[in-house]
Scaffold this motif. Structure first.
Motif, short mmCIF file in Angstrom:
data_model
loop_
_atom_site.label_atom_id
_atom_site.label_comp_id
_atom_site.label_asym_id
_atom_site.label_seq_id
_atom_site.Cartn_x
_atom_site.Cartn_y
_atom_site.Cartn_z
N ASP A 1 18.04 14.76 -21.93
CA ASP A 1 16.69 14.92 -21.38
C ASP A 1 15.72 15.17 -22.52
O ASP A 1 15.97 16.01 -23.39
CB ASP A 1 16.64 16.09 -20.39
CG ASP A 1 15.28 16.25 -19.75
OD1 ASP A 1 15.02 15.57 -18.74
OD2 ASP A 1 14.48 17.07 -20.26
N TRP A 2 14.59 14.46 -22.52
CA TRP A 2 13.63 14.57 -23.61
C TRP A 2 12.92 15.92 -23.62
O TRP A 2 12.70 16.52 -24.67
CB TRP A 2 12.59 13.44 -23.53
CG TRP A 2 13.12 12.12 -23.97
CD1 TRP A 2 13.58 11.10 -23.17
CD2 TRP A 2 13.28 11.68 -25.32
NE1 TRP A 2 14.01 10.05 -23.94
CE2 TRP A 2 13.83 10.37 -25.26
CE3 TRP A 2 13.02 12.24 -26.56
CZ2 TRP A 2 14.12 9.63 -26.41
CZ3 TRP A 2 13.30 11.50 -27.71
CH2 TRP A 2 13.84 10.21 -27.62
N GLY A 3 12.55 16.41 -22.45
CA GLY A 3 11.89 17.71 -22.39
C GLY A 3 12.79 18.82 -22.87
O GLY A 3 12.36 19.70 -23.63
N LEU A 4 14.06 18.79 -22.43
CA LEU A 4 15.01 19.79 -22.90
C LEU A 4 15.24 19.67 -24.40
O LEU A 4 15.43 20.68 -25.09
CB LEU A 4 16.34 19.63 -22.15
CG LEU A 4 17.45 20.63 -22.49
CD1 LEU A 4 16.99 22.06 -22.22
CD2 LEU A 4 18.72 20.32 -21.70
N ALA A 5 15.17 18.44 -24.91
CA ALA A 5 15.33 18.22 -26.36
C ALA A 5 14.22 18.93 -27.13
O ALA A 5 14.46 19.49 -28.20
CB ALA A 5 15.33 16.72 -26.67
N VAL A 6 12.99 18.90 -26.60
CA VAL A 6 11.87 19.60 -27.24
C VAL A 6 12.13 21.11 -27.27
O VAL A 6 11.90 21.79 -28.28
CB VAL A 6 10.54 19.30 -26.51
CG1 VAL A 6 9.41 20.17 -27.07
CG2 VAL A 6 10.18 17.83 -26.65
#
Length: 252
Positions: A22-27
């Motif tokens: 997940d991109w948001g979790l990656a941030v």
């Protein structure tokens, strides 16, 4: 140089996303990694801030004493910093280190897929709250608005928590400054990509937790150490003065 840093950040974020899915979790994971890396610097920054608060009364005395002589004031302040082994800029380094990452995210989110989301919470991390409102209306933008509101609140909380360490006369100024800063952050966050909001909100939550469980303990320790040093220095000065007094001899 900047392009190299942007490419590096994009690669790191993509690598984390391939791991967590997940991109948001990656941030958020990237934020935690950065906060862990700078934690030793944050501890040093906290000690520097605590020392500044402990030394502030004496600094104000010097400023009042030499207010009409700027050159002498600068000379005395430098001597004062040297005697107390204090660097007034010591608390700025962690912020300076984080700034390139913060601003790089503005460009990095342009390199991620347009549908890069934060699970089912944020449909796109590259869209700003204002952009979400214009595209999807209030029904689709309310989560983005919630994140930008958190952007302001999480700016205010650490400043209010720090009021405990300030003199009474400075607390009202701290409240006003905190409210103004929070409003500015909401205004700023209204137009930034959601990825930047995620980064700041996660970093601010970490800061609040660190201030509650670590920062206050460090500040209390530094202030106690400084108070002990001042007491010892006062005793040395008093003994020296007594030794310098001339003894009066009885007349025979």
């Amino acid at each position: 140089m900047w392009d190299w840093f942007i490419n590096l950040m994009t690669s790191i974020l993509a690598g984390i996303e391939s791991f967590c899915g997940d991109w948001g979790l990656a941030v958020i994971i990237l934020t935690i990694i950065i906060r862990l890396l700078i934690m030793p610097l944050m501890t040093r920054s906290t000690r520097s801030s605590a020392k500044m608060q402990a030394l502030q009364p004496k600094m104000m005395e010097l400023q009042e004493k030499y207010q009409n002589d700027p050159e002498r004031l600068q000379e005395e302040m430098q001597k004062f910093y040297a005697e107390n082994k204090f660097n007034p800029l010591g608390g700025c380094l962690p912020i300076i280190i984080q700034m390139p990452v913060f601003f790089a995210l503005f460009t990095v989110v342009k390199n991620v897929p347009a549908d890069a989301c934060f699970y089912n919470i944020l449909p796109s991390i590259s869209v700003s709250p204002s952009g979400a409102l214009s595209q999807w209306g209030w029904g689709g933008a309310w989560v983005y608005i919630l994140f930008v509101a958190a952007f302001g609140v999480l700016t205010l909380i650490p400043m209010l928590m720090n009021m405990k360490n300030l003199p009474e006369e400075q607390k009202s100024q701290q409240i006003i400054m905190g409210v103004v800063m929070a409003v500015m952050m909401v205004w700023f966050g209204w137009t930034v990509p959601a990825a930047v909001l995620l980064y700041y909100d996660a970093s601010a939550i970490w800061q609040v937790a660190q201030q509650k469980f670590v920062t206050q303990r460090v500040m209390d320790q530094v202030k106690a150490e400084q108070a002990e040093k001042d007491a010892q220095r006062g005793q040395i000065i008093e003994v020296t003065r007594r030794e310098q007094k001339k003894r009066q001899h009885k007349k025979r």
